[in-house]
Design an enzyme around this catalytic site. Sequence first.
Site, PDB file in Angstrom:
ATOM      1  CB  VAL A  50     103.596 -46.937  35.982  1.00  0.00           C
ATOM      2  CG1 VAL A  50     104.931 -46.422  35.442  1.00  0.00           C
ATOM      3  CG2 VAL A  50     103.504 -48.446  35.786  1.00  0.00           C
ATOM      4  CB  CYS A  51     101.548 -42.095  37.326  1.00  0.00           C
ATOM      5  SG  CYS A  51     100.876 -42.391  35.673  1.00  0.00           S
TER       6      CYS A  51
END
Length: 210
Positions: A50-51
């Site tokens: 996700v980052c």
Amino acid sequence: MRSLIGKKAPRFTAPAVIKGSQIVNDFSLDQYLGDKYVIFFFYPMDFTFVCPTELHAFQEKLKDFEQRDVAVVGCSVDSEYSHFAWLNMDRNHGGIKGVTYPVVADFSKAIAENFGVLAADYEYDDDGNLYCEGNPVAYRGLFLIDKEGIVRHALINDLPLGRNVDEAIRVVDALQHYEKNGEVCPANWSKGKEAMKATEEGVSDYLSHH
């Protein structure tokens, strides 16, 4: 956890990668005092799923922030060497190459702790051994810091929940509208919409038009 709203943002000096390729050892938010607003955001770890979507999303909107006199700064508990490697990895391989705003290395986890976003606690057991309870990474915290170094907005998401970068821009617009016009911004306000004077008369006038 006590809220940082209305208080001076915790100060720090730490290594960071700037401009995507240069490691500096003494990065501090103090450089922006009196000059720029700051969006300071935490993400859990480098080389995750996700980052990179978040870091790329902030980069894609960087000009919108810069037009509003806002510096964007990222931070995680990884080292500056991990940041450097990730910043030099192509996007189609899961990297964040192309990100140009500073990325701070909080390897000691002290910055995340001071901002109240560390997803772990360190405790001693009955035998005096130190142990970690939780996940020793940062939650997805975001802080809007004004030009005087005061925290004016804070948002903390759990690890699986990515943020909305447009919402960060909207909050910047709301703060700047208030500072310029002395009007407060109601629910769902966005730039260009009518705001309210912070008086009973102003609220009544606003409500009469809605």
